[in-house]
Design an enzyme around this catalytic site. Structure first.
Site, PDB file in Angstrom:
ATOM      1  N   HIS A   1     -91.192  94.528 -14.131  1.00 32.63           N
ATOM      2  CA  HIS A   1     -91.618  93.237 -14.712  1.00 32.63           C
ATOM      3  C   HIS A   1     -91.044  93.037 -16.120  1.00 32.63           C
ATOM      4  O   HIS A   1     -91.630  92.339 -16.939  1.00 32.63           O
ATOM      5  CB  HIS A   1     -93.146  93.119 -14.773  1.00 32.63           C
TER       6      HIS A   1
ATOM      7  N   SER B   1     -69.493  82.967 -33.237  1.00 32.35           N
ATOM      8  CA  SER B   1     -69.946  81.582 -33.318  1.00 32.35           C
ATOM      9  C   SER B   1     -69.063  80.818 -34.298  1.00 32.35           C
ATOM     10  O   SER B   1     -68.586  81.389 -35.284  1.00 32.35           O
ATOM     11  CB  SER B   1     -71.403  81.583 -33.790  1.00 32.35           C
TER      12      SER B   1
ATOM     13  N   LYS C   1     -72.525  86.340 -35.868  1.00 32.24           N
ATOM     14  CA  LYS C   1     -72.776  86.460 -34.430  1.00 32.24           C
ATOM     15  C   LYS C   1     -71.709  87.266 -33.686  1.00 32.24           C
ATOM     16  O   LYS C   1     -70.522  87.128 -33.927  1.00 32.24           O
ATOM     17  CB  LYS C   1     -72.879  85.060 -33.789  1.00 32.24           C
TER      18      LYS C   1
ATOM     19  N   ASN D   1     -71.331  87.758 -29.743  1.00 35.38           N
ATOM     20  CA  ASN D   1     -71.945  87.304 -28.492  1.00 35.38           C
ATOM     21  C   ASN D   1     -71.266  87.890 -27.257  1.00 35.38           C
ATOM     22  O   ASN D   1     -70.050  88.024 -27.218  1.00 35.38           O
ATOM     23  CB  ASN D   1     -71.871  85.774 -28.403  1.00 35.38           C
TER      24      ASN D   1
ATOM     25  N   GLU E   1     -71.972  86.640 -20.044  1.00 32.42           N
ATOM     26  CA  GLU E   1     -72.772  85.443 -19.727  1.00 32.42           C
ATOM     27  C   GLU E   1     -72.036  84.564 -18.716  1.00 32.42           C
ATOM     28  O   GLU E   1     -72.643  83.975 -17.822  1.00 32.42           O
ATOM     29  CB  GLU E   1     -73.029  84.637 -21.001  1.00 32.42           C
TER      30      GLU E   1
END
Ligand code: ARG
Length: 466
Positions: free
Chosen positions: A155, A276, A282, A284, A289
């Site tokens: 979970h 970014s 940043k 990323n 993704e």
């Protein structure tokens, strides 16, 4: 298309001509189409429908076009509607009248079914290779950090300590099954439809087994209607891709969570991270993704093909042309996702300290404490209740299970003794696991030992000659 229209009095409307053309998708099928034609011509020669001279002339012409296509010098013209008519016209230009004999006992219906199968098989071969590389990257990473212990989750809540390698090998298993699914799909794809004609076969004495053999297909269609009208092999390819994409997406999501500042378990090298345009700090995980993001379009194409197929009456229907673009698109997308994930896994670094610290929260060992009581003879359900009470007391006192005094434990069960504190060790927790397939240290180490790469490349029944 102004060819094949002798029975018609009027020209085809130019917008209709453009609408029915399949040359965009067919760009990908040129080599497959030529392979099919070479096999067909050889068969026609062997059964005596072409003279040896005609056969030689046709094969020479087809090989010349093949060389041009391989060099990227064969341009498809939309006025000829599809790759099949383009090749036929080019052959006529190349060798003259003999070209008009090639289409004996053949239809574009069995031709396109063949081309699509050849293309699908060549893509399956590439994908199997890419999955193999990803499996290898997962094993390599697991071996590199074979001591790392981290929290396992249920979970997405901290559950029990696990080996990082065990997590990597969990994904290995998923991709292993994906690979098997592609191999299995290849068996049903490697069935030659050549010789089925438009849907009824031919009155000429063709031998579909000869052409199939030349194309390295192990099997030949049994029913000429089925051979031209089904594209279930495309649906299977898309399903195998969709499930592989699902696993890639789950891996992507897992890595994205682990790489967040809050978890901080892993980081990616600069080679696979982006920044970014606004926030200079940043780093990323955009490529990962995007793997997750591309999954939806693969699912979409699976629904696309199932929907296209479900409404078709028996026999060839032009709707089948629409099954080619999803196959071509998904093959490209899934291949690139596999490659990018392999690079990302390779470029992944593990923060072992952070993982161990998170896995060392004494509550992570609550189940080990239950087993401690079970070993002292208390029934499991009662042990579970006892430890739940102990956890509740510690939470009320706002202290950890490790900090809580023995007297408090004893107030719940006299079976507790000072040795209970030895349970709160994440490394020991994984060492203690010894059940089959568990995260137990010895189990994981022997699983890793069994995986001596590079893995043997699986064999599929068909190898593209392209
Ligand atoms: N271009 C078609 C396709 O890609 C094949 C041609 C079949 N046309 C026909 N009228 N039977 O599927």
């Amino acid at each position: 298309m102004e060819v094949l229209r002798t029975a018609f009095k009027e020209k085809l409307n130019s917008q209709i001509s453009e609408f029915v053309s399949s040359i965009d998708a067919d760009e990908e099928l040129i080599l497959a189409d030529l392979q099919g034609s070479i096999a067909h011509a050889s068969m026609l020669g062997k059964i005596g429908l072409l003279t040896p001279e005609q056969t030689e002339n046709i094969l020479h012409g087809l090989n010349t076009i093949m060389a041009k296509a391989q060099a990227g010098n064969f341009e498809l013209k939309s006025e000829y509607e599809d790759v099949h008519m383009n090749v036929e016209k080019a052959l006529e230009k190349e060798i003259g009248a003999d070209a008009l004999r090639l289409h004996s006992a053949r239809s574009r219906n069995d031709q396109v079914a063949l081309d699509t199968r050849i293309f699908a098989l060549s893509q399956i071969e590439l994908i199997i290779d890419s999955i193999d590389k990803l499996k290898q990257a997962l094993v390599d990473k697991a071996k590199e950090y074979d001591n790392a212990v981290m929290p396992g989750y249920t979970h997405l809540q901290p559950a029990q300590p696990i080996h990082f390698a065990h997590a990597m090998l969990a994904f290995f298993e998923m991709f292993e099954r994906d690979l098997d699914r592609f191999k299995d799909a290849a068996k049903r794809t490697a069935v030659s439809p050549l010789g089925a004609g438009a849907q009824a076969g031919s009155g000429l004495s063709i031998d579909p087994f000869l052409s199939a053999k030349q194309l390295n297909f192990e099997h030949v269609f049994k029913n000429s209607i089925d051979a031209v009208c089904d594209r279930d092999f495309v649906a299977e390819f898309l399903f195998a891709s969709a499930l592989t994409a699902t696993h890639l997406s789950q891996l992507a999501e897992t890595l994205i969570i682990w790489t967040s500042k809050e978890f901080g378990f892993i980081s990616f090298k600069d080679t696979v991270t982006t920044t970014s345009s606004l926030m200079p700090q940043k780093k990323n995980p955009d490529p990962i993704e995007l793997i997750r993001g591309k999954t939806g379009s693969i699912f979409g194409e699976l629904i696309n093909i199932l929907t296209t197929l479900k409404g078709l009456p028996l026999g060839y229907n032009r709707d089948l042309q629409e099954t080619k673009p999803p196959l071509i698109k998904v093959a490209k997308v899934i291949s690139s996702c596999l490659t990018v994930m392999t690079i990302a896994i390779d470029q992944m670094q593990i923060n072992e300290t952070k993982m161990l610290t998170a896995a060392s929260d004494p509550e992570m060992m609550a189940t080990d404490l239950v087993e401690y009581l079970v070993l002292k003879g208390l029934p499991f359900r009662e042990s579970h209740e006892v430890v739940a009470s102990v956890v509740s007391i510690a939470r009320d006192l706002k202290i950890s299970l490790l900090e809580m005094e023995l007297t408090k434990y004893k107030s719940v069960s006299m079976l507790f003794d000072s040795d209970l504190y030895e349970v709160f060790d994440a490394v020991k927790s994984v060492e203690m696991k010894n059940s089959h397939g568990s995260t137990g240290t010895s189990k994981v180490m022997s699983a890793l030992e069994e995986m001596i790469g590079p893995f043997a490349r699986p064999t599929i029944p068909y190898r593209s000659a392209v």
